[in-house]
Design a protein around this motif. Structure first.
Motif, PDB file in Angstrom:
ATOM      1  N   ILE A   2       0.662  -0.913  -0.093  1.00 39.29           N
ATOM      2  CA  ILE A   2      -0.160   0.263   0.416  1.00 39.29           C
ATOM      3  C   ILE A   2       0.645   1.459  -0.468  1.00 39.29           C
ATOM      4  O   ILE A   2       2.129   1.449   0.432  1.00 39.29           O
ATOM      5  CB  ILE A   2      -1.003  -0.023   1.206  1.00 39.29           C
ATOM      6  N   ARG A   4       0.662   5.113   0.966  1.00 35.63           N
ATOM      7  CA  ARG A   4       0.800   5.708   1.863  1.00 35.63           C
ATOM      8  C   ARG A   4       0.916   7.277   1.542  1.00 35.63           C
ATOM      9  O   ARG A   4       1.881   7.216   1.057  1.00 35.63           O
ATOM     10  CB  ARG A   4       1.139   5.201   3.364  1.00 35.63           C
ATOM     11  N   VAL A  55      -4.491   7.169   1.724  1.00 36.09           N
ATOM     12  CA  VAL A  55      -3.626   6.064   1.256  1.00 36.09           C
ATOM     13  C   VAL A  55      -4.027   6.113  -0.358  1.00 36.09           C
ATOM     14  O   VAL A  55      -5.043   6.354  -1.053  1.00 36.09           O
ATOM     15  CB  VAL A  55      -4.083   4.895   1.052  1.00 36.09           C
ATOM     16  N   SER A  57      -5.152   4.652  -3.946  1.00 36.54           N
ATOM     17  CA  SER A  57      -6.204   3.122  -4.080  1.00 36.54           C
ATOM     18  C   SER A  57      -6.678   2.657  -5.157  1.00 36.54           C
ATOM     19  O   SER A  57      -6.165   3.260  -6.326  1.00 36.54           O
ATOM     20  CB  SER A  57      -7.862   2.928  -2.582  1.00 36.54           C
ATOM     21  N   TYR A  58      -8.013   2.339  -5.646  1.00 34.53           N
ATOM     22  CA  TYR A  58      -8.174   1.613  -7.216  1.00 34.53           C
ATOM     23  C   TYR A  58      -9.595   2.683  -6.969  1.00 34.53           C
ATOM     24  O   TYR A  58     -10.126   3.399  -6.017  1.00 34.53           O
ATOM     25  CB  TYR A  58      -9.060  -0.036  -6.808  1.00 34.53           C
ATOM     26  N   ASP A  59     -10.284   2.236  -7.990  1.00 32.88           N
ATOM     27  CA  ASP A  59     -10.550   3.641  -9.046  1.00 32.88           C
ATOM     28  C   ASP A  59     -11.894   2.963  -7.920  1.00 32.88           C
ATOM     29  O   ASP A  59     -12.790   1.984  -8.804  1.00 32.88           O
ATOM     30  CB  ASP A  59     -10.921   3.485 -10.211  1.00 32.88           C
ATOM     31  N   ARG A  60     -12.917   3.660  -7.856  1.00 33.59           N
ATOM     32  CA  ARG A  60     -14.665   3.486  -7.026  1.00 33.59           C
ATOM     33  C   ARG A  60     -15.663   3.583  -8.367  1.00 33.59           C
ATOM     34  O   ARG A  60     -16.179   2.516  -8.023  1.00 33.59           O
ATOM     35  CB  ARG A  60     -14.518   4.070  -6.314  1.00 33.59           C
ATOM     36  N   TYR A  61     -15.477   4.724  -9.355  1.00 33.15           N
ATOM     37  CA  TYR A  61     -16.224   4.891 -10.192  1.00 33.15           C
ATOM     38  C   TYR A  61     -16.261   4.852 -11.670  1.00 33.15           C
ATOM     39  O   TYR A  61     -17.376   4.323 -12.628  1.00 33.15           O
ATOM     40  CB  TYR A  61     -17.002   6.077  -9.682  1.00 33.15           C
ATOM     41  N   ARG A 133     -11.517   7.466   4.253  1.00 31.66           N
ATOM     42  CA  ARG A 133     -12.237   7.224   4.917  1.00 31.66           C
ATOM     43  C   ARG A 133     -12.311   5.518   5.849  1.00 31.66           C
ATOM     44  O   ARG A 133     -12.736   5.825   7.028  1.00 31.66           O
ATOM     45  CB  ARG A 133     -13.453   7.035   3.731  1.00 31.66           C
ATOM     46  N   GLU A 134     -11.870   5.114   5.418  1.00 27.17           N
ATOM     47  CA  GLU A 134     -11.319   3.935   5.587  1.00 27.17           C
ATOM     48  C   GLU A 134     -10.474   3.959   6.575  1.00 27.17           C
ATOM     49  O   GLU A 134     -10.219   2.826   8.245  1.00 27.17           O
ATOM     50  CB  GLU A 134     -10.754   1.873   5.074  1.00 27.17           C
ATOM     51  N   LEU A 135      -9.535   4.992   7.118  1.00 22.92           N
ATOM     52  CA  LEU A 135      -8.571   4.891   8.204  1.00 22.92           C
ATOM     53  C   LEU A 135      -9.421   5.560   9.199  1.00 22.92           C
ATOM     54  O   LEU A 135      -8.687   6.350  10.604  1.00 22.92           O
ATOM     55  CB  LEU A 135      -7.455   5.908   7.720  1.00 22.92           C
ATOM     56  N   GLY A 136     -10.109   6.280   9.272  1.00 25.17           N
ATOM     57  CA  GLY A 136     -10.911   7.058  10.425  1.00 25.17           C
ATOM     58  C   GLY A 136     -10.957   8.239  10.932  1.00 25.17           C
ATOM     59  O   GLY A 136     -11.227   8.878  11.557  1.00 25.17           O
TER      60      GLY A 136
ATOM     61  N   ILE B   2     -16.004   5.659  12.606  1.00 23.94           N
ATOM     62  CA  ILE B   2     -16.095   4.078  12.328  1.00 23.94           C
ATOM     63  C   ILE B   2     -16.328   3.096  12.434  1.00 23.94           C
ATOM     64  O   ILE B   2     -15.608   3.515  14.193  1.00 23.94           O
ATOM     65  CB  ILE B   2     -14.853   4.537  11.379  1.00 23.94           C
ATOM     66  N   ARG B   4     -14.909  -0.168  13.761  1.00 26.17           N
ATOM     67  CA  ARG B   4     -13.627  -0.464  13.668  1.00 26.17           C
ATOM     68  C   ARG B   4     -14.028  -2.695  13.703  1.00 26.17           C
ATOM     69  O   ARG B   4     -14.380  -2.791  15.100  1.00 26.17           O
ATOM     70  CB  ARG B   4     -12.690  -0.789  14.628  1.00 26.17           C
ATOM     71  N   VAL B  55     -12.661  -2.837   8.391  1.00 23.05           N
ATOM     72  CA  VAL B  55     -13.187  -1.336   8.833  1.00 23.05           C
ATOM     73  C   VAL B  55     -15.088  -2.125   7.953  1.00 23.05           C
ATOM     74  O   VAL B  55     -15.421  -2.429   7.116  1.00 23.05           O
ATOM     75  CB  VAL B  55     -13.430  -0.240   8.641  1.00 23.05           C
ATOM     76  N   TRP B  97      -6.959  -5.369  -8.786  1.00 22.90           N
ATOM     77  CA  TRP B  97      -6.988  -4.196  -8.194  1.00 22.90           C
ATOM     78  C   TRP B  97      -6.921  -2.321  -9.692  1.00 22.90           C
ATOM     79  O   TRP B  97      -7.120  -2.014  -9.383  1.00 22.90           O
ATOM     80  CB  TRP B  97      -5.884  -3.450  -6.934  1.00 22.90           C
ATOM     81  N   GLN B 101     -14.350   0.332 -12.967  1.00 22.24           N
ATOM     82  CA  GLN B 101     -15.098   0.014 -11.535  1.00 22.24           C
ATOM     83  C   GLN B 101     -16.444  -1.627 -12.279  1.00 22.24           C
ATOM     84  O   GLN B 101     -16.492  -2.141 -11.623  1.00 22.24           O
ATOM     85  CB  GLN B 101     -15.864   0.671 -11.598  1.00 22.24           C
ATOM     86  N   ARG B 104     -15.058  -4.908 -12.728  1.00 22.35           N
ATOM     87  CA  ARG B 104     -14.679  -5.439 -11.532  1.00 22.35           C
ATOM     88  C   ARG B 104     -16.208  -5.317 -11.058  1.00 22.35           C
ATOM     89  O   ARG B 104     -16.615  -6.526 -10.572  1.00 22.35           O
ATOM     90  CB  ARG B 104     -14.064  -4.706 -10.538  1.00 22.35           C
ATOM     91  N   GLU B 134      -6.838  -0.712   2.700  1.00 16.36           N
ATOM     92  CA  GLU B 134      -6.801  -0.007   2.501  1.00 16.36           C
ATOM     93  C   GLU B 134      -6.316   0.754   4.365  1.00 16.36           C
ATOM     94  O   GLU B 134      -5.306   1.053   4.808  1.00 16.36           O
ATOM     95  CB  GLU B 134      -7.899   1.800   2.542  1.00 16.36           C
ATOM     96  N   LEU B 135      -6.040  -0.414   5.182  1.00 19.01           N
ATOM     97  CA  LEU B 135      -5.449   0.071   6.513  1.00 19.01           C
ATOM     98  C   LEU B 135      -3.926  -0.525   5.949  1.00 19.01           C
ATOM     99  O   LEU B 135      -3.304  -0.964   7.040  1.00 19.01           O
ATOM    100  CB  LEU B 135      -6.374  -1.248   7.373  1.00 19.01           C
TER     101      LEU B 135
END
Lengths: 181, 181
Positions: A2, A4, A55, A57-61, A133-136, B2, B4, B55, B97, B101, B104, B134-135
């Motif tokens: 990953i 960061r 981080v 990350s991959y494409d969401r949309y 978002r997932e990192l909080g 979030i 966890r 999460v 990854w 979108q 996938r 993402e963690l």
């Protein structure tokens, strides 16, 4: 592995903070200097006025067709001419996150033309999206933009365009940090 | 805020680890007992044989129509009859990854029928998906399943079905942890 990023505002760094504007919700504290550190680990935030982490990350949309267009048109970060930058941290509403994927995609592109807007300003406005978002932390996304001084008006036009979209009605916190070096 | 989860394997906890099977890639160490802790923070992993964190997050592929069907058919975790459980941590390949979108989604549902398969086994097999890509840990997802002893064969059928799909050709590490209480 990953990748960061740590965005650190404080007293040292290659970027000078020109202004910090709260677009929606709470602002971020004033600071003089700024640096971003990409790597396998988050950078220590000791001594920073504020720090935001994300981080890659991959494409969401984005669809394959859109991605092909974006990759063909975009240029990388770090161009010597890019002496202006912006960091725009955003948090979206719980209502956005409760939507299903097809509903979010329809708002993001079919009704708000997020990709189309970005494409219009390529290659002048280079960008990189980080997820958090997932990192909080306090934001969902951190977007980093780089451009030449002559393109700052184009950048203002891009963010104005996006802020008037339906997608942006789901943005509950947005800060606009402008930088120069 | 979030939400966890920490999955902790070691010497104490309400669940007994029946077996740990490496489906693809490296396994996880043997341990006797297991607990999962949901909350605002990750649980301390001191003393655990192994710990995995994730999460709760938003739906990445499910459409509104599919979500409505799932919500109508599913039952929650913690049913007294659910004395069997499984934790299935998964990591997907870099090739997955790198897909857009729409690519996938097409593999996930149109060609692998991931949602259709899950629906067939509702409400017997209750599930909750946690994200951890993402963690930066060793897995991308942790899926937790709960069911009655009489439904363990149905659960085996579900995972066999999924493991034969095109989607699973992108799974490079998968461990199947079976539990009872």
């Amino acid at each position: 592995m990953i990748e960061r990023v740590s965005f650190l505002a404080g007293t040292d760094g290659p970027w000078r903070i020109e202004r910090i504007t709260a677009i929606s919700g709470e602002t971020l504290p004033a600071a003089a200097a700024f640096r971003s550190v990409e790597g396998a680990e988050f950078a220590p935030a000791a001594g920073a006025s504020w720090a935001l982490c994300g981080v890659r990350s991959y494409d969401r949309y984005v669809t394959r067709a859109e991605k092909t267009q974006l990759v063909a048109a975009q240029e990388g970060l770090g161009r010597p001419s890019s002496t202006r930058a912006a960091l725009i941290p955003i948090r979206k509403t719980p209502a956005w996150w409760a939507l299903a994927q097809d509903e979010r995609r329809a708002i993001f592109e079919e009704r708000s033309q997020h990709v189309v807007a970005g494409l219009r300003f390529l290659p002048a406005i280079a960008r990189r999206l980080y997820h958090c978002r997932e990192l909080g932390g306090p934001f969902d996304f951190l977007t980093w933009f780089e451009f030449a001084p002559a393109d700052e008006h184009a950048f203002d036009e891009l963010v104005d365009l996006l802020r008037r979209t339906e997608e942006w009605s789901f943005v509950e916190r947005e800060v606009d940090v402008r930088l120069s070096r």
